[in-house]
Write a protein that holds these residues in place. Structure first.
Motif, mmCIF file in Angstrom:
data_model
loop_
_atom_site.group_PDB
_atom_site.id
_atom_site.type_symbol
_atom_site.label_atom_id
_atom_site.label_comp_id
_atom_site.label_asym_id
_atom_site.label_seq_id
_atom_site.Cartn_x
_atom_site.Cartn_y
_atom_site.Cartn_z
ATOM 1 N N ALA A 141 0.837 -1.203 0.000
ATOM 2 C CA ALA A 141 0.000 0.000 0.000
ATOM 3 C C ALA A 141 0.871 1.253 0.000
ATOM 4 N N GLU A 142 1.960 1.237 0.750
ATOM 5 C CA GLU A 142 2.866 2.387 0.793
ATOM 6 C C GLU A 142 3.538 2.598 -0.557
ATOM 7 N N GLN A 143 3.953 1.533 -1.218
ATOM 8 C CA GLN A 143 4.565 1.658 -2.545
ATOM 9 C C GLN A 143 3.548 2.190 -3.557
ATOM 10 N N GLU A 144 2.306 1.737 -3.476
ATOM 11 C CA GLU A 144 1.261 2.253 -4.370
ATOM 12 C C GLU A 144 1.032 3.741 -4.123
ATOM 13 N N ARG A 145 1.031 4.142 -2.859
ATOM 14 C CA ARG A 145 0.850 5.565 -2.529
ATOM 15 C C ARG A 145 1.970 6.395 -3.138
ATOM 16 N N ARG A 146 3.218 5.914 -3.003
ATOM 17 C CA ARG A 146 4.360 6.633 -3.581
ATOM 18 C C ARG A 146 4.301 6.635 -5.107
ATOM 19 N N LEU A 147 3.798 5.561 -5.696
ATOM 20 C CA LEU A 147 3.647 5.497 -7.148
ATOM 21 C C LEU A 147 2.640 6.527 -7.638
ATOM 22 N N ILE A 148 1.526 6.633 -6.940
ATOM 23 C CA ILE A 148 0.517 7.633 -7.296
ATOM 24 C C ILE A 148 1.122 9.036 -7.226
ATOM 25 N N LEU A 149 1.823 9.322 -6.148
ATOM 26 C CA LEU A 149 2.447 10.649 -5.994
ATOM 27 C C LEU A 149 3.485 10.897 -7.078
ATOM 28 N N ALA A 150 4.243 9.870 -7.451
ATOM 29 C CA ALA A 150 5.244 10.016 -8.509
ATOM 30 C C ALA A 150 4.569 10.321 -9.839
#
Length: 105
Positions: free
Chosen positions: A50-59
């Motif tokens: 979930a944290e990696q997905e959140r960072r992906l969205i922000l990227a």
């Protein structure tokens, strides 16, 4: 809009990256994930936390994507932050002289 409201999966991540015309290498670096993880996620081979997905969205948002949440008027998706006319205007402004600065687009 919080990233909790956004739905993202591998195919949408790949489509968004292509829409924004940015390489997997740059998105992975911005999201602090391995390029191979990102490519496998886009293919549906591997899940991200979930944290990696959140960072992906922000990227991806950093590169100009705007995510559309699921709603009664239609499904979830993505669009560009600016339309073509706005992008052309920004490019003209940036070409007006002076030292180029960091892009907020």
């Amino acid at each position: 809009m919080s990233t909790d409201e956004i739905i993202i999966d591998g195919p949408l991540a790949r489509a968004t990256r292509i829409l924004c015309q940015v390489s997997a290498k740059h998105v992975a670096a911005q999201a602090d994930v391995e390029k191979s993880q990102l490519k496998d996620y886009e293919k549906g081979i591997q899940d991200l936390t979930a944290e990696q997905e959140r960072r992906l969205i922000l990227a991806l948002e950093h590169y100009g994507a705007r995510f559309i949440p699921d709603g009664k008027d239609g499904g979830y998706g993505v669009r560009l932050k600016f339309g073509r006319a706005k992008v052309r205007a920004i490019e003209r402004w940036e070409d007006e002289g002076g030292t180029p600065g960091a892009d907020d687009v």
